[in-house]
Motif scaffolding. Sequence first.
Motif, mmCIF file in Angstrom:
data_model
loop_
_atom_site.group_PDB
_atom_site.id
_atom_site.type_symbol
_atom_site.label_atom_id
_atom_site.label_comp_id
_atom_site.label_asym_id
_atom_site.label_seq_id
_atom_site.Cartn_x
_atom_site.Cartn_y
_atom_site.Cartn_z
ATOM 1 N N VAL A 17 50.176 56.488 50.087
ATOM 2 C CA VAL A 17 51.582 56.607 49.700
ATOM 3 C C VAL A 17 51.723 56.580 48.181
ATOM 4 N N ASN A 18 50.866 55.817 47.509
ATOM 5 C CA ASN A 18 50.893 55.839 46.037
ATOM 6 C C ASN A 18 50.648 57.247 45.501
ATOM 7 N N ARG B 256 53.742 59.497 46.003
ATOM 8 C CA ARG B 256 54.852 59.316 45.057
ATOM 9 C C ARG B 256 54.876 60.394 43.973
ATOM 10 N N GLU B 257 53.731 60.930 43.648
ATOM 11 C CA GLU B 257 53.657 61.986 42.626
ATOM 12 C C GLU B 257 54.256 63.291 43.129
ATOM 13 N N MET C 232 56.925 63.736 45.496
ATOM 14 C CA MET C 232 58.209 63.642 46.195
ATOM 15 C C MET C 232 59.318 63.767 45.162
ATOM 16 N N GLN D 251 62.086 63.171 42.486
ATOM 17 C CA GLN D 251 62.082 62.041 41.564
ATOM 18 C C GLN D 251 63.183 61.026 41.848
ATOM 19 N N CYS E 274 63.900 59.928 44.774
ATOM 20 C CA CYS E 274 63.510 59.162 45.953
ATOM 21 C C CYS E 274 62.748 57.897 45.545
ATOM 22 N N ARG E 275 62.726 56.931 46.430
ATOM 23 C CA ARG E 275 62.020 55.677 46.193
ATOM 24 C C ARG E 275 61.295 55.280 47.472
ATOM 25 N N VAL E 276 60.092 54.725 47.325
ATOM 26 C CA VAL E 276 59.356 54.176 48.461
ATOM 27 C C VAL E 276 58.814 52.812 48.041
ATOM 28 N N HIS E 277 59.161 51.770 48.807
ATOM 29 C CA HIS E 277 58.687 50.424 48.503
ATOM 30 C C HIS E 277 57.992 49.854 49.738
ATOM 31 N N TYR F 72 57.858 49.391 55.153
ATOM 32 C CA TYR F 72 58.211 50.371 54.132
ATOM 33 C C TYR F 72 59.710 50.628 54.126
ATOM 34 N N ILE G 59 62.180 53.492 52.673
ATOM 35 C CA ILE G 59 62.116 54.871 52.197
ATOM 36 C C ILE G 59 63.529 55.297 51.818
#
Length: 480
Positions: free
Chosen positions: A222-223, A226-227, A229, A231, A233-236, A258, A260
């Motif tokens: 998922v890290n 992140r590149e 998706m 900009q 958007c957020r994923v934690h 997660y 999303i």
Amino acid sequence: MNREAVQSIAAAIEAMKPDFTKLSDRIWDFAELKFEETRSSELLASTLEDNGFSLRRGVAGMETAFIGDFGAGKPVIAFLGEFDALAGMSQVANLAAHEAVIEGATGHGCGHNLLGVGSLMAAIALARHMKANTLPGTVRYYGCPGEEGGSGKTFMVRAGLFDDVDAALTWHPAPFNGVRSTNNLAVIEYYYRFKGVAAHASNAAHLGRSALDAVELMNVGVNFLREHMPQDCRVHYAITDTGGKAANVVQAKAEVLYLIRAPEMPQALDLAKRVEKVARGAAMMTETDVEIVFDTASTNLLPNITLETAMHENMTALGPVAFDEVDLTFARSIQQTFTDEAIKSSIRLYQIKGDVFSNAKVDGSTPLHLGLREFEGQSHFRAGSTDVGDVSWVTPTAQCWTPAWAIGTNPHTWQVVAQGKSAVAHKAMAHAAKALATTGLSLMISPSLVARAKAEWLEKTEGKPYVCPIPMDIMPGDKA
């Protein structure tokens, strides 16, 4: 709306303030978590009943959710109240140092003790004004549990409880005073539960299949995602189960949660599919199984500039919050716990720019926002999420903020809890009630304002019908 009406409602709320301050402080003391707000909910509901509201308790399958109505007919003006606390946020009140009342206990780290009571004051004040002036319409208060990770309002929307509402109004404690139109993010949450095979990590590691390895590989994947998706958007994530504490065991189970986020729910769902592929890939690499379990979701906020403009006009008529030197001294002591960068970041986050009353620039040198934020008449991106978003997709909705916290304060911190019983917070809560009640009155006496707010809402929702992001088989408080 004429200034006399604004001042009449403001004076009525000021008279109510001592009793409702005690109410807010009691809810601060209770500090109950999502869907467990039994005492807080009953305190608010019984106060409505004492003021002539008819009550519906336990709505939308939530024991602590309720609706109070006053009056009859159109328009139906809704006030949204929240009252849930956060885990692990215990903090001594009015102390500018990090010290828990009870270590690890709950605390009102987002100011919902103020939020629920401020909206309650507004609803009651408007109901009294309606009665005194024989105005038609319905004032409705929504007791909304579980905003913090429970999406209580989403369940209420799903149950059709907002279908007859003409407009919804709410507020939130903040480090600034004013209206800021925001496009909050949609959010959807899943647990990813990996199951493998336990084994001795040295003697028979080849027989094991590590669920913890699968979680770690998923996080790495998922890290990299992140590149690639959008900009905005957020994923934690948070690893919620590592499978155990013994290092010499191949862990047979592990779990990661997660969140999303995306500007709109369809984008969040699309991104969730990509995250799912990463999870299944991690399971394939480690020869483990993965179970994907829905937790909760909230839709992105749909701003209504028409309503927000009306709210800003009423806040301009009300003037600034009447802080005194004692308030400034306390806020300054809180502000001293922040770095300069935290203070600057707070100003940037809330875009506290010019002041309506003095045109002075807000730079953090004054610990409290003493004026009123300019309203630009357009929306801004904000990376947070709220279940108010779901309400905004079924009725025109507006929100304001008032300065309950020193500039530099961020939500979900001990500093919020420390300020939750302060004179600063109480004054900001009453000011929010005045802003909400006067805006509610504007809607009551102006059918054209209601019509314009609905027209804007219809224009924004055309071709984008609301689809509840929570499946029908998921019930409030279900343990994922």
